[in-house]
Design a protein around this motif. Sequence first.
Motif, short mmCIF file in Angstrom:
data_model
loop_
_atom_site.label_atom_id
_atom_site.label_comp_id
_atom_site.label_asym_id
_atom_site.label_seq_id
_atom_site.Cartn_x
_atom_site.Cartn_y
_atom_site.Cartn_z
N THR A 1 0.84 -1.21 0.00
CA THR A 1 0.00 0.00 0.00
C THR A 1 0.86 1.25 0.00
O THR A 1 0.59 2.22 -0.71
CB THR A 1 -0.94 0.00 1.24
N GLN A 2 1.95 1.24 0.80
CA GLN A 2 2.86 2.37 0.85
C GLN A 2 3.49 2.64 -0.52
O GLN A 2 3.56 3.79 -0.97
CB GLN A 2 3.96 2.10 1.88
N LYS B 1 -3.75 5.37 7.03
CA LYS B 1 -4.11 5.97 8.33
C LYS B 1 -4.63 4.92 9.30
O LYS B 1 -4.31 4.93 10.48
CB LYS B 1 -5.16 7.07 8.12
N LYS B 2 -5.46 4.01 8.77
CA LYS B 2 -6.01 2.93 9.63
C LYS B 2 -4.88 2.03 10.14
O LYS B 2 -4.85 1.68 11.32
CB LYS B 2 -7.02 2.10 8.83
N ILE B 3 -3.97 1.67 9.22
CA ILE B 3 -2.85 0.82 9.64
C ILE B 3 -1.93 1.57 10.60
O ILE B 3 -1.43 0.99 11.57
CB ILE B 3 -2.05 0.32 8.41
N GLN C 1 3.81 5.47 -5.89
CA GLN C 1 3.77 5.39 -7.35
C GLN C 1 2.73 6.33 -7.95
O GLN C 1 2.99 7.02 -8.94
CB GLN C 1 3.49 3.95 -7.78
N TYR C 2 1.55 6.37 -7.34
CA TYR C 2 0.50 7.27 -7.85
C TYR C 2 0.89 8.73 -7.67
O TYR C 2 0.60 9.57 -8.53
CB TYR C 2 -0.84 6.98 -7.16
N GLN C 3 1.55 9.04 -6.56
CA GLN C 3 2.00 10.41 -6.34
C GLN C 3 3.06 10.81 -7.36
O GLN C 3 3.13 11.97 -7.76
CB GLN C 3 2.54 10.56 -4.91
N ILE D 1 -5.36 7.86 -4.65
CA ILE D 1 -4.45 8.40 -3.63
C ILE D 1 -5.19 8.62 -2.32
O ILE D 1 -4.70 8.25 -1.24
CB ILE D 1 -3.80 9.71 -4.13
N ALA D 2 -6.38 9.19 -2.40
CA ALA D 2 -7.17 9.44 -1.18
C ALA D 2 -7.51 8.13 -0.48
O ALA D 2 -7.42 8.03 0.76
CB ALA D 2 -8.46 10.19 -1.55
#
Length: 379
Positions: free
Chosen positions: A126-127, A183-185, A132-134, A175-176
């Motif tokens: 996920t990180q 944030k949850k993790i 990559q998207y950013q 991205i959102a």
Amino acid sequence: MDTEKEKKTDKAVFVSILRPGTDELLFNEYMDELEFLAETAGLEANGRFVQKIEKPNQNTYIGSGKIKELAEYIKIEEISAVIFDDELSGSQLRNLEKELECRILDRTNLILDIFAQRAKTAYAKTQVELAQYQYLLPRLTRMWTHLERQRGGIGMRGPGESQLETDRRIILDKIARLKDQLKKIDRQMISQRSNRGSLVRVALVGYTNVGKSTIMNLLAKTDVFAENKLFATLDTTVRKVVVENIPFLLSDTVGFIRKLPTQLVESFKSTLDEVRESDVLIHVVDISHPNFEEMMHVVNQTLQEIGCSEKPVFLVFNKIDLYQGDIQTLRETWMAKIHTPSLFISAKEKINIDKLRKDLYNIVAEVQAGRYPFGNFLW
């Protein structure tokens, strides 16, 4: 027939500019590192192109003459990818692809791809996907296939590419969503860290591929993946270690590197929180590397950027078995030069490991004594 022998590795050529006044030895070290990155990603190094100019060309990074020379080389040598040592803009990427008719990668994209290969846990994946998207977002003008259509090959792994008409909203929404997942993790990891009680925390930090995971395995008697490749470790590993009668928590963190993409620093925030919340940092240095002082500077700079420059540091110079010079002279030079506790070891050959344990015992005991001056602490 041997199918393995028939399988060809994609060949890559490397490009950079040499600005006036640049140290050429240091410049060659940087190019060596870029090749090592490519090899880690599974590419075969096949030549370098260097242009001596004041600054990069705004449209194509290098000049038209060098592009023509490069294009001819690509055809003759059947090059699969051209890798640039700097981060390229969307227009530079698009123009270079048009001119060279070849896959174009910059240093950031290459590092992101290695992270995508190395990510094993859902958290690390996920990180990396967020990073990559950013990276892709400001380069949408370069894309020519729909976001959901995957492209294979080095530098194309992960989120894929999109046509402009698919809209920035697709990537912004992803991205959102990824930030929400992280944030949850993050909340779970903060809770885990708070449940570790009052044990002293020690974090291994250093440039990538300096031997942190090997040291972790020796001290924690565990089996953390260690390999002579860049970014072998992405997920932070935390283990309880007991030296003599004192327990403490030891964490092995992702390695730093020159020009570490800002997208990765941001998305790996929780991983770096292990460093931020530690009581002591063990800065591991590959003493056998000819450019180890520059690597130390990169690590110190990164620690400063994440707010950890004031933490107590224990310098561990690793790989003395591979050092070509006189280690005693080096030791005396460094002892006179720095005011930081230090030790020279070889994790691979287990040289000075008992001294490392003893020094760690003294450091952790001192932290505990400061935290619990009357000895009232629970193990």
